[in-house]
Design a protein around this motif. Structure first.
Motif, PDB file in Angstrom:
ATOM      1  N   PHE B 449       0.801  -1.228   0.000  1.00  0.00           N
ATOM      2  CA  PHE B 449       0.000   0.000   0.000  1.00  0.00           C
ATOM      3  C   PHE B 449       0.832   1.275   0.000  1.00  0.00           C
ATOM      4  O   PHE B 449       0.528   2.216   0.716  1.00  0.00           O
ATOM      5  N   GLN B 450       1.874   1.282  -0.779  1.00  0.00           N
ATOM      6  CA  GLN B 450       2.750   2.443  -0.760  1.00  0.00           C
ATOM      7  C   GLN B 450       2.293   3.539  -1.702  1.00  0.00           C
ATOM      8  O   GLN B 450       1.904   3.263  -2.827  1.00  0.00           O
ATOM      9  N   LEU B 534      -6.639  -0.353  -9.938  1.00  0.00           N
ATOM     10  CA  LEU B 534      -6.635  -1.181  -8.733  1.00  0.00           C
ATOM     11  C   LEU B 534      -7.707  -0.740  -7.767  1.00  0.00           C
ATOM     12  O   LEU B 534      -8.435  -1.543  -7.201  1.00  0.00           O
ATOM     13  N   SER B 535      -7.785   0.557  -7.555  1.00  0.00           N
ATOM     14  CA  SER B 535      -8.690   1.036  -6.527  1.00  0.00           C
ATOM     15  C   SER B 535     -10.012   1.484  -7.108  1.00  0.00           C
ATOM     16  O   SER B 535     -10.876   1.967  -6.387  1.00  0.00           O
ATOM     17  N   ARG B 536     -10.148   1.361  -8.444  1.00  0.00           N
ATOM     18  CA  ARG B 536     -11.360   1.802  -9.130  1.00  0.00           C
ATOM     19  C   ARG B 536     -11.660   3.266  -8.837  1.00  0.00           C
ATOM     20  O   ARG B 536     -12.794   3.702  -8.800  1.00  0.00           O
ATOM     21  N   TYR B 537     -10.604   3.987  -8.629  1.00  0.00           N
ATOM     22  CA  TYR B 537     -10.761   5.399  -8.316  1.00  0.00           C
ATOM     23  C   TYR B 537     -10.905   6.166  -9.613  1.00  0.00           C
ATOM     24  O   TYR B 537     -10.201   5.936 -10.570  1.00  0.00           O
ATOM     25  N   PRO B 547      -4.966   2.315  -2.938  1.00  0.00           N
ATOM     26  CA  PRO B 547      -5.982   1.812  -2.015  1.00  0.00           C
ATOM     27  C   PRO B 547      -5.448   1.875  -0.596  1.00  0.00           C
ATOM     28  O   PRO B 547      -4.294   1.577  -0.345  1.00  0.00           O
ATOM     29  N   SER B 548      -6.320   2.285   0.277  1.00  0.00           N
ATOM     30  CA  SER B 548      -5.865   2.345   1.664  1.00  0.00           C
ATOM     31  C   SER B 548      -6.229   1.044   2.347  1.00  0.00           C
ATOM     32  O   SER B 548      -7.090   0.306   1.908  1.00  0.00           O
ATOM     33  N   THR B 549      -5.577   0.782   3.423  1.00  0.00           N
ATOM     34  CA  THR B 549      -5.885  -0.461   4.108  1.00  0.00           C
ATOM     35  C   THR B 549      -7.080  -0.238   5.003  1.00  0.00           C
ATOM     36  O   THR B 549      -7.306   0.839   5.520  1.00  0.00           O
ATOM     37  N   ALA B 589      -3.051  -3.306 -16.758  1.00  0.00           N
ATOM     38  CA  ALA B 589      -2.966  -3.370 -15.305  1.00  0.00           C
ATOM     39  C   ALA B 589      -3.792  -4.509 -14.763  1.00  0.00           C
ATOM     40  O   ALA B 589      -4.946  -4.358 -14.415  1.00  0.00           O
ATOM     41  N   ILE B 590      -3.217  -5.642 -14.744  1.00  0.00           N
ATOM     42  CA  ILE B 590      -3.891  -6.803 -14.182  1.00  0.00           C
ATOM     43  C   ILE B 590      -3.349  -6.964 -12.785  1.00  0.00           C
ATOM     44  O   ILE B 590      -2.173  -6.865 -12.545  1.00  0.00           O
ATOM     45  N   PHE B 591      -4.191  -7.213 -11.873  1.00  0.00           N
ATOM     46  CA  PHE B 591      -3.690  -7.253 -10.520  1.00  0.00           C
ATOM     47  C   PHE B 591      -4.553  -8.144  -9.678  1.00  0.00           C
ATOM     48  O   PHE B 591      -5.652  -8.494 -10.040  1.00  0.00           O
ATOM     49  N   PHE B 592      -4.040  -8.464  -8.564  1.00  0.00           N
ATOM     50  CA  PHE B 592      -4.813  -9.259  -7.641  1.00  0.00           C
ATOM     51  C   PHE B 592      -4.294  -8.901  -6.271  1.00  0.00           C
ATOM     52  O   PHE B 592      -3.146  -9.166  -5.967  1.00  0.00           O
ATOM     53  N   PHE B 593      -5.087  -8.254  -5.515  1.00  0.00           N
ATOM     54  CA  PHE B 593      -4.608  -7.702  -4.271  1.00  0.00           C
ATOM     55  C   PHE B 593      -5.335  -8.338  -3.121  1.00  0.00           C
ATOM     56  O   PHE B 593      -6.541  -8.477  -3.168  1.00  0.00           O
ATOM     57  N   SER B 594      -4.665  -8.725  -2.117  1.00  0.00           N
ATOM     58  CA  SER B 594      -5.398  -9.334  -1.013  1.00  0.00           C
ATOM     59  C   SER B 594      -4.881  -8.833   0.307  1.00  0.00           C
ATOM     60  O   SER B 594      -3.794  -8.329   0.383  1.00  0.00           O
TER      61      SER B 594
END
Lengths: 412, 594
Positions: B449-450, B534-537, B547-549, B589-594
């Motif tokens: 989350f940097q 990623l964050s759909r912002y 994205p924030s945690t 930008a393909i991603f998978f964040f968990s």
């Protein structure tokens, strides 16, 4: 509207793995055999092809383009849905040469199909182009075919790879060609060749009265352009993004008159001005001497204390301020001034800067809960007699109304 | 009967760059007589130990132990070693010399497997002979939390159990039992440092370091050392391993436990003298290797992290009159712990693909640019000086690491962090698997989350740190003649200055390989678009894209969305006043964040 049950993938309307027609029949049969609760008359409801178009449209809007494309191969009905105008309001054409770019380009067949069937539907179009002439030509080619589109947005973004010092910049020529092509699309009244780049973009503004968004380099910006964008026949501009990039140290930048900005604000009171600065510290002379309606400000290189002071004085509409680096003198006064004058500020990011803890707490107190983004590197905060590093996050969290910590970097 | 192959030299290809890493390892550091050094990697290790066990049982006699050193190369605070000695008749300490340090992916597959096979064959013969003599019934080693370490140890344990050998494993390479931290966080490792700190403050403090091994503890236990021990099992020299040591400067970081213990005393002395325990301000001197630096010793275990921890605590209490030390005091140790925890259950921690915590960023493939960076030929003196120091000495300051990592990845070159990680693995003394990979992901904004906005300028950052440019002059002697005004951007110096410095840019020193302003503009745009997807912002802000945690530092589960995004009416978490209907995002930008 009946809810359609059955099928393996139940959640989220993800249709990308939906079975082809034969398999569906099979599933239907199996389901009807397996279930005892469902009366036989309801079996016919388990038919994906009878999903109403409105629902399909809604579901398709969640899907990325590739999955939608797969879905459109399933049956005629879904293929029709795929081509509904609502799904083709926006598109970003990516044009790259495969040899030199990792990025994938938009498939030529797709481009053809879009031009053929959807050029009327497009309202927001963006071109991302690398530094090759082939890509620029392809972009112009596409533009010239979008004859009847009522473009509201034209984005001209060059994704050129970091250029080596000797290679001349390609972006300016690209912009010129794009504009020239665009003019022909918009049926320009005069077909004189464009003399300077500034004049070119001016023509765009003149012709495209529906233009709502514009992104360009600072050297394309002029008082005339702003006035053209704020003329009566022009719609409200929503968003203007300007990149200010220094090619060589000591480069000189022209100034924009305050009256031009005022005209913009009068015409489009809600417009957003996003400015990204990549300048050497001593090149900021022409900037921030008068009021400027900038809303989002990013300093990609070091910016001096003095300039930040001017920002505090002259940017009343500021919403986001991001500073990569400043130096080793504390920005206490400048921050307080920004908190005082920039009443819309809701996001601030500080990288390699210094602020004393007390001044920082004061800043946060003045801004209060409107600060939804506060990204401060841990090294920025200098402990003083009032607060230590461990105490400061409590104070700040208190004023923000949520738990807050500075950003950290690993020390190993 | 030599236990290592003379044929090694051609396999190791006289790679000088690895030499100083090894030199830390190989300097005689054992106070213990007769450590047994065997050659080989994971495979041979398993077989060898099996051979060692595969003999006779002790029924009424005291057990014969083997202590297997991997890291933890010390006598102090070594509970596993104590267990080996406890009530034992004989104890032997074994170390497998693995020049590639298990997990390194630098070696080509062919070389590695050929190396392994040859070792294997040689071993199995020789070990068969010695195992009969040794009669092993107990095996001890320090717990290794890295995923492949765990796998290897599980295999060893199984073999040992089958052979009726008692296996004792002790945690002493980390401050805490990492599994407990993960358990406390609901089964997932914390992905923010703050969350990590919160969790450990809830745990019991780390266990005290155990007493070092001494004669008393040894008791009647002996280490059989034969006459020809040195020849058979001695620590090989660098030359014997095939490294070219000609012209190798004296080590800036001398290896071994003795050195480590001296350093820690110096380190604490200095801290006490400074007496405020605050984060020291960065200055030009900080860039140079310090005689109180401890990170390489922590990596190999020459210094116990727990010893360090408790000494810091004691000192703080003494100086600050018994007040409770803040967590920031242990910064270095806790970061290490954080990355170990993040990595322990993730075998793909050092990769982008298939790594659940890593954002998939479409990095460029550019071997030429990568080579320029790795070999200090970028044309940016700040970057090149740092990389030169790294290559020569094996250590660079952590802010210097940030600078070069940013330059390689999200700042300028847009090359994958995995490449940078591999270079560091080779050159950096304290780069162990978890910490190296984790730090690279952090610095390239691929995880954790940097925020990505702060770009380290390859000119400005160095200039602010060391205005006079002495660091550059030290490691890039060719630029010595430049005045401080131009030493960070010599290409801007007028011809006369270049001539006076006897260094023409483009001839004696490369021109800068990128135009930094353009590169950083392009790259920040790329990062922004990746994170926006990623964050759909959909807004215009830079900060809100990341994205924030949610409170537990785990982040939300973000949906998988390759291909193009539909700018939708679906709203998002951002309450910025502006939204922009037509913000497009790249298809990559393909991603998978968990």
């Amino acid at each position: 509207m009946k809810r359609v049950k059955g099928g393996e993938e139940g959640s989220n309307g993800s249709c990308s793995k939906s079975p082809p027609p034969d398999a569906r029949k099979k599933v239907r049969r199996e389901l009807s055999e397996a279930s005892e609760v469902v009366p036989a008359s309801d079996v016919s409801e388990y038919d994906w092809s009878r999903l109403p178009q409105e629902l399909l449209l809604h579901i398709f809007q969640y899907l990325p383009l590739l999955d939608r494309a797969y879905a459109s191969q399933v049956c005629r009905g879904w293929n029709q849905a795929f081509h509904m105008p609502e799904l083709w309001r926006c598109f970003e054409f990516e044009l790259n040469q495969p040899a030199s770019s990792y990025l994938k380009a938009t498939h030529p067949d797709l481009i053809k199909q879009i031009i053929k069937r959807h050029s009327n539907h497009l309202q927001y179009v963006s071109f991302k182009v690398d530094s090759s002439t082939e890509s620029a030509e392809a972009a112009c080619d596409i533009l010239s075919q979008l004859v009847n589109c009522s473009l509201k947005t034209l984005g001209l973004i060059s994704t050129a790879r970091p250029s080596f010092m000797e290679v001349p910049k390609v972006e300016s020529s690209f912009t010129r060609t794009i504009i020239a092509s665009f003019l022909s699309v918009c049926k320009a009244k005069n077909t004189n060749t464009i003399v300077t780049k500034q004049k070119g973009i001016l023509c765009v503004a003149d012709q495209c009265h529906g233009l709502r968004e514009l992104a360009l380099n600072y050297h394309l910006l002029s008082d005339e352009l702003l006035l053209a964008l704020s003329s009566e026949k022009h719609v409200h501009l929503e968003h203007l993004r300007i990149d200010v990039v220094s090619e060589n140290p000591g480069q000189h930048f022209h100034t924009i008159k305050k009256s031009s900005w005022d005209a913009m604000v009068r015409h489009s009171p809600k417009f957003n001005l996003v400015m990204y600065f990549f300048l050497y510290e001593d090149e900021f002379g022409p900037f921030f001497n008068e009021e400027i309606p900038v809303t989002h400000l990013y300093f990609g290189r070091s910016v001096s204390k003095e300039v930040l002071g001017r920002v505090g004085l002259h940017c009343p509409r500021l919403v986001e301020l991001v500073v990569c680096a400043n130096g080793l003198r504390p920005l206490d006064e400048e921050l307080i001034r920004i908190a005082k004058h920039c009443t819309q500020l809701s996001a601030i990011g500080l990288g390699e800067c210094e602020v004393s803890c007390s001044a920082f707490v004061e800043f946060v107190k003045m801004c209060g809960r409107r600060l939804s983004q506060l990204s401060i590197m841990e090294e920025v905060l200098i402990p003083d007699h009032k607060y230590s590093l461990d105490e400061i996050h409590w104070e700040v969290s208190k004023h923000l109304g949520r738990v807050w910590f500075p950003d950290m970097m690993p020390t190993w | 009967m030599l236990l290592y192959f003379r044929a090694l030299p051609h396999l190791l290809a006289a790679d000088r760059r690895r030499s100083h890493s090894l030199s830390v390892l190989l300097r005689p550091s054992f106070l213990f007589r007769g450590p047994i050094v065997l050659q080989g990697g994971k495979g041979p290790a398993a077989l060898t130990l099996w051979m060692l066990f595969n003999c006779l049982f002790q029924t009424n006699m005291a057990p014969n132990s083997i202590h297997w050193f991997r890291k933890g190369l010390r006598l102090h605070d070594n509970p596993a070693l104590r267990e080996a000695v406890r009530g034992a008749g004989t104890v032997r300490c074994v170390y497998f010399l693995d020049p590639w340090f298990a997990g390194s992916s630098n070696v080509g597959v062919n070389r590695w497997s050929r190396f392994q096979i040859q070792n294997f064959r040689n071993f199995s013969n020789q070990i068969r002979l010695v195992s009969q003599e040794w009669k092993i019934s107990r095996l001890t080693f320090e717990y290794d939390s890295e995923p492949f370490g765990k796998e290897r140890d599980a295999a060893i344990k199984k073999l040992a159990m089958e052979a009726g050998v008692e296996v004792i494993v002790k945690i002493s390479h980390t401050l805490y039992d990492l599994d407990k931290i993960i358990e406390l966080n609901g089964g997932q490792p914390p992905l923010t440092y703050k969350r990590f700190q919160t969790l450990i403050s809830r745990l019991d403090p780390p266990e005290m370091p155990v007493e070092p091994l001494s004669d008393t503890l040894m008791g009647c236990c002996v280490t059989p050392v034969s006459e020809d021990h040195g020849e058979k099992y001695g620590v090989p020299s660098l030359e014997e391993l095939g490294f070219d040591t000609e012209g190798l400067p004296t080590a800036v970081w001398p290896g071994g436990e003795t050195e480590a213990l001296t350093r820690i005393e110096r380190h604490l002395e200095r801290k006490a003298w400074v007496a405020n325990f605050e984060r020291p301000r960065m200055n030009a001197n900080s860039l140079l290797a310090s005689p109180t630096g401890l990170s390489p010793y922590l990596r190999f275990g020459c210094l116990s992290c727990r010893l360090f921890y408790f000494k810091l605590t004691d000192l703080y209490r003494k100086v600050k009159k018994n007040s409770s030390p803040p967590l920031s005091l242990y910064g270095q140790l806790l970061w290490r712990e954080f990355f170990y925890t993040a990595a322990t259950n993730n075998p793909r921690f050092d990769k982008m693909e298939g790594n659940p915590i890593c954002v998939r960023i479409p990095w460029d493939k550019n071997p030429e640019a990568l080579a320029k960076w790795a070999e200090a030929r970028t044309g940016f003196p700040w970057i090149d000086a740092i990389m030169s120091q790294l290559r020569q000495e094996g250590w660079i300051h952590h802010l210097a690491r940030h600078a070069v990592a940013c330059f390689l990845t999200r700042g300028d070159l847009w090359i994958s962090w995995e490449e940078g990680m591999k270079v560091f693995e080779e050159l950096l003394l304290d780069a162990d698997w978890s910490v190296n990979a984790g730090s690279w992901m952090w610095l390239s904004c691929s995880s954790f989350f940097q925020q990505f906005f702060h770009c380290y300028c390859p000119v400005g950052f160095g200039r602010r740190t060391d205005p006079n440019g002495d660091f550059i002059r030290r490691y890039l002697p060719i630029l010595r003649g430049f005045p401080a005004k131009f030493i960070y951007d010599p290409w801007n110096a007028p011809e006369s200055v270049q001539a006076a410095a006897k260094c023409i840019i483009g001839v004696h020193y490369p021109k800068p390989m990128v135009h930094h302003a353009e590169a950083s503009r392009l790259n920040i745009e790329r990062m922004k678009q990746i994170y926006q997807q990623l964050s759909r912002y959909r807004g215009l802000g830079l900060l809100a894209s990341v994205p924030s945690t949610n409170g537990n530092g785990n982040g939300g589960m973000m949906s998988y969305s390759p291909g193009e995004q539909q700018p939708g009416t679906n709203n998002n978490n951002n309450n910025n006043n502006s939204h922009c209907k037509s913000r497009f995002n790249p298809a990559e930008a393909i991603f998978f964040f968990s």
